[in-house]
Enzyme design. Sequence first.
Site, short mmCIF file in Angstrom:
data_model
loop_
_atom_site.label_atom_id
_atom_site.label_comp_id
_atom_site.label_asym_id
_atom_site.label_seq_id
_atom_site.Cartn_x
_atom_site.Cartn_y
_atom_site.Cartn_z
N CYS A 100 29.15 41.86 10.90
CA CYS A 100 27.65 41.40 10.73
C CYS A 100 27.22 41.89 9.52
CB CYS A 100 26.81 41.94 12.00
SG CYS A 100 25.17 41.97 11.59
N LYS B 79 10.65 3.41 3.17
CA LYS B 79 10.28 5.05 3.12
C LYS B 79 11.02 5.46 1.95
CE LYS B 79 9.27 7.45 6.85
NZ LYS B 79 9.27 8.26 8.23
N TYR C 96 -6.98 -0.24 7.42
CA TYR C 96 -6.76 -1.15 8.57
C TYR C 96 -8.30 -1.26 9.19
CZ TYR C 96 -4.55 -4.01 12.41
OH TYR C 96 -4.12 -4.71 13.24
N CYS D 64 20.90 46.08 16.27
CA CYS D 64 21.02 45.06 14.83
C CYS D 64 19.51 44.95 14.54
CB CYS D 64 21.85 43.91 15.19
SG CYS D 64 21.98 43.09 13.71
N LYS E 172 1.99 4.74 1.69
CA LYS E 172 2.03 5.15 2.94
C LYS E 172 1.69 6.56 3.15
CE LYS E 172 5.03 5.15 6.96
NZ LYS E 172 4.64 6.48 7.70
N GLU F 160 0.91 -1.15 -0.03
CA GLU F 160 -0.18 0.00 -0.09
C GLU F 160 1.01 1.14 0.02
OE1 GLU F 160 -2.24 -0.21 3.72
OE2 GLU F 160 -2.88 -2.30 3.26
N CYS G 281 26.11 38.04 15.89
CA CYS G 281 26.45 39.29 15.94
C CYS G 281 25.76 39.80 17.49
CB CYS G 281 25.54 40.03 15.05
SG CYS G 281 25.31 41.74 15.59
N ASP H 35 1.02 10.61 4.00
CA ASP H 35 1.80 11.29 5.28
C ASP H 35 0.76 12.20 5.56
OD1 ASP H 35 3.90 12.11 6.45
OD2 ASP H 35 4.98 13.19 5.02
N CYS I 25 24.65 44.94 10.53
CA CYS I 25 25.02 46.22 11.30
C CYS I 25 26.41 46.49 11.43
CB CYS I 25 24.43 46.09 12.52
SG CYS I 25 25.17 44.94 13.58
S1 IVH Z 1 -0.52 0.52 8.79
C1 IVH Z 1 -0.42 -1.76 12.78
N1 IVH Z 1 -0.96 1.39 6.42
O1 IVH Z 1 2.02 5.52 9.04
C2 IVH Z 1 -0.68 -1.23 11.49
N2 IVH Z 1 -0.19 2.79 8.44
O2 IVH Z 1 4.79 5.11 10.72
C3 IVH Z 1 -0.34 0.35 11.42
N3 IVH Z 1 0.24 5.16 7.53
O3 IVH Z 1 0.81 5.38 12.38
C4 IVH Z 1 -0.48 1.42 10.28
N4 IVH Z 1 -0.24 4.92 5.50
O4 IVH Z 1 -0.39 6.90 10.47
C5 IVH Z 1 -0.40 1.81 7.89
N5 IVH Z 1 -1.14 2.24 4.35
C6 IVH Z 1 -0.69 2.60 5.47
C7 IVH Z 1 -0.27 3.64 6.08
C8 IVH Z 1 0.06 3.72 7.31
C9 IVH Z 1 0.27 5.86 6.44
C10 IVH Z 1 0.71 5.72 8.81
C11 IVH Z 1 -0.04 5.55 9.95
C12 IVH Z 1 0.92 4.94 11.04
C13 IVH Z 1 2.32 5.67 10.47
C14 IVH Z 1 3.48 4.58 10.82
#
Ligand code: IVH
Length: 707
Positions: free
Chosen positions: A442, A334, A248, A466, A133, A131, A460, A135, A445
Amino acid sequence: MDLFSQINNTEREELLALRKELQEANYKYYVENAPTLSDYEFDQKLKRLEQLEQAHPDMYDPNSPTQHVGSDLIETKGEMLKVKGTEKGKGKGFEQVAHKYPMLSLSNSYSREEIADWIGKLPTDVEIVCELKYDGLSISLWYENGVLTKALTRGDGVKGDNVIDNIRTIASIPQRLSDIGYRVSDIGFVELRGEILLPWAAFERLNKERESQEEPLFANPRNAASGTLKLQDANEVAKRGLDCYLYYMLGDNLPADTHYERLQVAKQWGFPISDSVKVCHGLEDVMEYIAYWDIERKNLPVATDGIVLKVNNIAQQEELGYTAKSPRWAIAYKFPAEKQLTRLNAITYQVGRTGVVTPVANLEPVQLSGTMVQRATLHNEDFIRQLDIREGDMVWVEKGGEIIPKIVGKETDALSDIRPLSAVRPLASELLDTGYFFPKVCPECGAKLVRVEGEAAWRCPNEAGCPPQQKGKIEHFVSRKALNIEGLGTETIDLLYSQGLLKNIADIYDLTQDDIARQERLGDKSAQNILQSVEKSKQVAWAKVLFALGIRMVGETTAKKIAKRFPNIDQLQWATVEQLTSIDDVGEQIAKNVIEYFNNMSNLEIINRLREAGVQMESKDEETAQQSDRLQGKSIVISGVFTHHSRDEYKAMIEANGGKNVGSISKKTSFVLAGENMGPEKRKKAESLGITLMSEDEFLRLVNNEA
Ligand code: IVH
């Protein structure tokens, strides 16, 4: 003898310093929405701390940032609390609710090799769901018999803030589930977790608006989403345009035996589930997914910072289980922060509020994470020397979690055709190291710069004369967390400064209606608003005034602690190093800064003028004063979830009654204030040392003298 306990002093210091730094970074990130470290820096430091703790298990501390998730709870922070009764934060903040299932974090890695190792350790033939992630910030939505009843932030992982009114403003989150596919009523309770996001477009619109109102900008969409979700005004939240993806499902009686199928059911029920979710078989499949989304994510309307890999089969998930902080059945890959190569046209110097002179890279404009970047920080002289960076070089610029991009390196390959000839210096000049000198005076000034031993920064010293230091001090003084004076943004301060009407913080209280109204951009109405806000600032509490004075290294929390020990400025003015360092968190350097501040005549003059204007120079809040010495000399650990008061409230009560709140249980602990769901490790430790566990009610009776 325990082989592991051989930690040497240097390692011990490093370990303790990392814990402190990460704890503070968590607070800045989750509570203040003002990250101090980029995600990458945070993750690297956390890894190092994990290494040190693993090598020295005797240094185990359940309060370490490796053992729990960062907390974003709005703890009615700073609000003083009544010990008697159960008044909570004067109606501010959100209802705090214990999570049905702890809200954990994910272990993560920036290395594809480590991801491959993780997959390699799973049972063969395992299905892995990949999936994106997202932000933003996590949310837990409770549905009872198909109806949305609660929406909790992650909080400290054990309990969260119920932000349901704000969540109801997000159109993509159903308030009631449709009965398609699985009958919702057969399920009873179901919890959906996901990420609340502010799409790029909404983020940019919001920041533009804030810029025009002279309000501080959000560093990134995550901070903006988090700041928005915690607003007390649902109408304002609705205007900002939050969005959500869910990833989830939890409950006792759930449909389907795999994560993927559950997400499909959730989709049928009407939840926003991303189309990017995919079941992968084996390493190759996963790597292909990562490679595809590493590029494609840049076309998405929302920010993503990685890929999450989850074991699909729920029975297999259960077998793998959890660590204290994260599931073993999932990991995040990441993406490294985006970097671009561009030319460094010139180095200029910027003087900040405290006089620190920061070298700034003026760059050939370059597109980076959705915005055009032209300026970036070069940190300090040592950084420039270590990397041997000079004007004309091709440099790498990166945007981390912060709003200010930074230079992270230069193109070192002298043969590379992207490196300009002008940047290739003859060997002799490199040997002589004549290429780069930090300015001696600086740039604003002309005062001679000083570099304090042990510090990387040049400063400074002309604090009172300043211009950027004076303007910076005024900006800090009027900021929201200080005197909270509205209408005096950067541009207005600049304007009034240039007219000689506002040269220091005391001048604010001499401004007249006419001074402001005759400025072209301002007029009568603005003048009235500003002066009203100036008047109101005279009610701001002493602790905030102390913070507002801008004494070096005296941040919000430290100011609060100092103000508590010294309830008025006259006492503080004569404080000794010993008295100051006896305050929690006040070290020698801070103590010296405070003393130096009061040794400066122009500061004393300003303080007198502020006092005469009616600014609070003493504590009015009788609740901050010592209430009793019933807990004098007691070291108390707080653990678990509480019903009557929040953790911060209990901390304040302990301090108000002369006790000390400490983080970890040791022989010296007097007792543990134990709530529900106290961690098993903590409980074991307390029991093994014979330390009393005191319930919430017992504790309240004790401090209220009813015991
Ligand atoms: S699963 C127990 N899936 O990332 C499972 N988290 O760094 C917990 N997050 O706290 C999370 N996209 O806020 C999951 N596809 C995704 C996510 C995701 C973003 C965030 C979430 C979590 C944080 C962890």
